[in-house]
Design a protein around this motif. Sequence first.
Motif, PDB file in Angstrom:
ATOM      1  N   GLY A 137       1.121  -1.279   0.034  1.00  0.00           N
ATOM      2  CA  GLY A 137       0.267   0.283  -0.041  1.00  0.00           C
ATOM      3  C   GLY A 137       0.573   1.734   0.297  1.00  0.00           C
ATOM      4  N   HIS A 138       2.241   1.064  -0.043  1.00  0.00           N
ATOM      5  CA  HIS A 138       2.978   2.434  -0.722  1.00  0.00           C
ATOM      6  C   HIS A 138       3.886   2.594  -1.380  1.00  0.00           C
ATOM      7  CE1 HIS A 138       3.163   2.357   4.035  1.00  0.00           C
ATOM      8  NE2 HIS A 138       3.250   1.232   4.094  1.00  0.00           N
ATOM      9  N   HIS A 139       4.111   4.072  -1.858  1.00  0.00           N
ATOM     10  CA  HIS A 139       4.638   3.843  -3.204  1.00  0.00           C
ATOM     11  C   HIS A 139       6.102   3.667  -3.141  1.00  0.00           C
ATOM     12  CE1 HIS A 139       7.259   6.341  -6.174  1.00  0.00           C
ATOM     13  NE2 HIS A 139       6.025   6.471  -6.691  1.00  0.00           N
ATOM     14  N   THR A 140       6.341   2.483  -3.767  1.00  0.00           N
ATOM     15  CA  THR A 140       8.216   2.670  -4.596  1.00  0.00           C
ATOM     16  C   THR A 140       8.766   2.679  -3.429  1.00  0.00           C
ATOM     17  OG1 THR A 140       9.237   0.977  -5.248  1.00  0.00           O
ATOM     18  CG2 THR A 140       8.185   2.498  -6.489  1.00  0.00           C
ATOM     19  N   SER A 141       9.819   2.456  -3.642  1.00  0.00           N
ATOM     20  CA  SER A 141      11.391   2.951  -3.412  1.00  0.00           C
ATOM     21  C   SER A 141      12.348   3.006  -4.000  1.00  0.00           C
ATOM     22  CB  SER A 141      11.899   2.488  -1.502  1.00  0.00           C
ATOM     23  OG  SER A 141      12.058   1.408  -1.235  1.00  0.00           O
ATOM     24  N   THR A 142      12.107   2.380  -5.366  1.00  0.00           N
ATOM     25  CA  THR A 142      12.461   1.994  -6.711  1.00  0.00           C
ATOM     26  C   THR A 142      13.278   3.621  -7.141  1.00  0.00           C
ATOM     27  OG1 THR A 142      12.147  -0.117  -6.895  1.00  0.00           O
ATOM     28  CG2 THR A 142      12.650   1.197  -9.492  1.00  0.00           C
ATOM     29  N   ASP A 143      14.763   3.656  -6.854  1.00  0.00           N
ATOM     30  CA  ASP A 143      14.958   5.622  -7.534  1.00  0.00           C
ATOM     31  C   ASP A 143      15.035   5.373  -8.727  1.00  0.00           C
ATOM     32  OD1 ASP A 143      16.181   5.142  -4.552  1.00  0.00           O
ATOM     33  OD2 ASP A 143      18.772   4.192  -5.775  1.00  0.00           O
TER      34      ASP A 143
END
Length: 397
Positions: free
Chosen positions: A320-326
Amino acid sequence: MMLLLLSVTRYCCVDSNRFLSSEEKVEAALKHLNKPPVKSIKSTDGDIIDCVHISHQPAFDHPLLKNHTIKMRPTYNPKRLNKNDINVSSMMNTSKDGSSSSYVTQLWHTNGKCPKGTIPIRRTKKEDLLRGNSIEGFGKKKNVSIAQPNTINSNHEYAIAYTNGEFYGTQATLNLWNPYVQESNEFSLAQIWIVGGSLETIEVGWQVYPGLYGDTNTRLFIYWTNDDYQTTGCYNLKCSGFIQTNNRIALGGSFSTSQIGGTQNAITLLVWKEPKTENWWLQLQNEIVGYWPSSLFSYLSVSASQIHWGGEVVNLGTGGHHTSTDMGSGLFPIEGYTKASYIRNIGTVDAFNTLTTPTVLSVVHDQYNCYDISTGIDANWGSYFYFGGPGRNVNCP
């Protein structure tokens, strides 16, 4: 247009092979994908590079290319409007202060080279196929449409600059990074899109995509589609279409990358529609890599209607969170040179095969608190922009 993956699909889906076991289907697909090599090279990053005779490459599995005569080099290259025009890339890696930064090579070069008359192809392994959802979908983009301004493309997010008009190619320099990717089925990339109508693209750049390659290396890639990713097209040489002529550049091969606050590694890419043959050629640095035959396309057989440059990530929204992918270096554009990702010395090719600089670029950054973009004009860099970001943060929950 016939399905480009028909030749792979037939191993598992037509009547004569419908009773194959899962293991037999995988082995049949691997046999089709991996052409018999003249020589094989083990790369330091774990890749196996097969040197395949140029006439045996996957392109010629395409029904439209069965009797195609290979063009080894383009007849004409784009010319500059003015040889002293500083806003057009000189094919040099020039830093923000005008000094030179490092050229790059692919990692497999340290262990050998492919002989003349062959092309290097990254070998597809059994585990590569097993990571995918299906054999038929291997090497294809999923759940995506062509990135159009002011539209939402499923779970794909962008920070791009673009221009509209009638175009016959583009050139740009991209610095190389190794962004963190949270989930194996997410990716992060920086690329050029050449768009025809609303259905066709030619794409080239660098990406980190664990789900496709099985690692987090930064790799050169190409892609194309003529039906908005519905049935046609694939990454690199995983299906037929692109004709490679170069024996030194491996599509899908790894690059050494830039360091925050340190050495900046960059690649200059040029894609253009050669006037005589009407094929779309790809050049990396000073190396002609190969071409997309004009017969693959409808709109792009004439010209492109848009050029896009920039970054793209997949955000699966795990938990349910935005990804932490750069995206890019993982830092926002405000960080500037040696820290943020950039695309510079941007040029477009017109109907007279002339390379000129677009002075105004429109931008799309649908999640600017997650990934942002900032454009500019500079004496050494011409038309350029910084882009990227860390994904999930206090302003991007």
